[in-house]
Design a protein around this motif. Structure first.
Motif, PDB file in Angstrom:
ATOM      1  N   GLY A  56      61.450  67.204  10.733  1.00  0.00           N
ATOM      2  CA  GLY A  56      62.393  66.698  11.734  1.00  0.00           C
ATOM      3  C   GLY A  56      62.839  65.281  11.422  1.00  0.00           C
ATOM      4  O   GLY A  56      62.446  64.672  10.421  1.00  0.00           O
ATOM      5  N   ARG A  85      60.003  74.868   5.958  1.00  0.00           N
ATOM      6  CA  ARG A  85      61.007  75.914   6.057  1.00  0.00           C
ATOM      7  C   ARG A  85      60.942  76.776   4.805  1.00  0.00           C
ATOM      8  O   ARG A  85      60.388  76.383   3.781  1.00  0.00           O
ATOM      9  CB  ARG A  85      62.395  75.281   6.177  1.00  0.00           C
ATOM     10  N   ASN A  95      61.098  70.049   4.631  1.00  0.00           N
ATOM     11  CA  ASN A  95      60.351  68.916   5.206  1.00  0.00           C
ATOM     12  C   ASN A  95      59.719  68.066   4.105  1.00  0.00           C
ATOM     13  O   ASN A  95      59.603  66.841   4.252  1.00  0.00           O
ATOM     14  CB  ASN A  95      59.283  69.407   6.180  1.00  0.00           C
ATOM     15  N   GLY A 149      55.931  66.753  15.790  1.00  0.00           N
ATOM     16  CA  GLY A 149      57.066  66.398  16.631  1.00  0.00           C
ATOM     17  C   GLY A 149      57.130  67.382  17.783  1.00  0.00           C
ATOM     18  O   GLY A 149      56.293  68.279  17.905  1.00  0.00           O
ATOM     19  N   GLY A 151      59.953  69.853  19.803  1.00  0.00           N
ATOM     20  CA  GLY A 151      61.306  70.388  19.971  1.00  0.00           C
ATOM     21  C   GLY A 151      61.643  70.528  21.448  1.00  0.00           C
ATOM     22  O   GLY A 151      60.746  70.590  22.301  1.00  0.00           O
ATOM     23  N   SER A 158      55.920  74.551  13.292  1.00  0.00           N
ATOM     24  CA  SER A 158      56.828  75.698  13.437  1.00  0.00           C
ATOM     25  C   SER A 158      56.214  76.750  14.347  1.00  0.00           C
ATOM     26  O   SER A 158      56.338  77.965  14.127  1.00  0.00           O
ATOM     27  CB  SER A 158      57.195  76.276  12.067  1.00  0.00           C
ATOM     28  N   LYS A 208      64.522  64.247  25.179  1.00  0.00           N
ATOM     29  CA  LYS A 208      63.211  64.921  25.199  1.00  0.00           C
ATOM     30  C   LYS A 208      62.466  64.714  26.519  1.00  0.00           C
ATOM     31  O   LYS A 208      61.340  65.199  26.697  1.00  0.00           O
ATOM     32  CB  LYS A 208      62.352  64.367  24.037  1.00  0.00           C
TER      33      LYS A 208
END
Ligand code: 6PG
Length: 248
Positions: A56, A85, A95, A149, A151, A158, A208
């Motif tokens: 991110g 990814r 990343n 992080g 989302g 992930s 956020k």
């Protein structure tokens, strides 16, 4: 030392600590100091620092700061990733690519101590390879630090809501199909993160604030994977700026 930083850190609940800094730049400066002090302590205790980096945008400013930390024994650092990814290492979505081009490629970390997830491989094979690597390289406490992080849907690494990886209890690393993105990802699992010494969330910005409130104030649940991070024994640390923490 870390106790110099503790003035900003307070207990949020029995599983999470929190540090709220005034602005984005102050938050990044604080997170950089925390990262460096954690690394120094690990090196003094274990002669190395093992860290899983997050992807991110938010951590990129921290990575840029790290490459200015010259008075530090970077040869004692072992770099891993929290997720990746399904792309090759030179892809802009990678990343690994993001962290290295944010400045980490200028540090004197031996290349044999930089362990990217192999996004270019078939994802289940890449996950199995990374799990074997972690089991071979790390001790019982796994990573000294896992960077994360958040989302806006409550995902971290992930580990996306309503995806299979959030229910995994026996693996440290898995391939995770993300239906709404129509793509595979590689990710550390909840047990892997919670078995590590410290999970560190870095969250910034007004956008956020709702999800930060939801994750921190709701009970731990798989529909909000970030809420599952942190235990009484291994508390997660949330480093936020005032905007992200505005409605806590
Ligand atoms: C990824 C990250 C992901 C990220 C969050 C927050 O691969 O994208 O691992 O979990 O940390 O989506 O991203 P930002 O910092 O860009 O808001």
């Amino acid at each position: 030392m870390l106790n110099d930083l503790s003035g900003n850190i307070q207990a949020f609940d029995e599983r999470r600590d929190i540090a709220i800094l005034e602005g984005h730049d102050e938050m990044i400066r604080f997170a950089t100091r925390y990262w460096m002090e954690t690394a120094r302590r690990s090196i003094s205790e274990e002669n190395r620092f093992t860290v899983a980096l997050s992807g991110g945008v938010t951590p990129q400013a921290l990575y840029q700061n790290l490459c200015r930390e010259l008075d530090f024994d970077w040869k004692r650092v072992w770099l891993f990733w929290s997720d990746e990814r399904a792309v090759p290492p030179e892809h802009p979505d990678s990343n690994y690519h993001s962290a290295m081009t944010s400045g980490l490629n200028h540090l004197s970390i031996p290349s044999k101590q930089i362990f990217r997830m192999q996004g270019e491989l078939e994802s289940n094979q890449a996950a199995a390879n990374y799990e074997a690597l972690i089991k071979k390289s790390l001790g019982k406490s796994l990573f000294d630090l896992v960077m994360l992080g958040l989302g806006s849907d409550g995902h971290t690494a992930s580990l996306f809501p309503k995806t299979a990886a959030c229910l995994i209890t026996k693996n440290l690393v898995v391939a995770n199909f993300i239906p709404h993105l129509k793509t595979w990802r590689l990710t550390l699992t909840i047990p892997c993160i919670n078995q590590s010494r410290r999970a560190l969330f870095l969250v910034s910005g007004h956008a956020k604030q709702n999800i930060v409130k939801k994750v921190l104030e709701a009970s731990a649940n798989v529909d909000c994977p970030a809420s599952l991070i942190g235990t009484k024994e291994r508390k997660a640390l949330w480093i936020l700026d005032r905007e992200a923490a505005a409605i806590l």
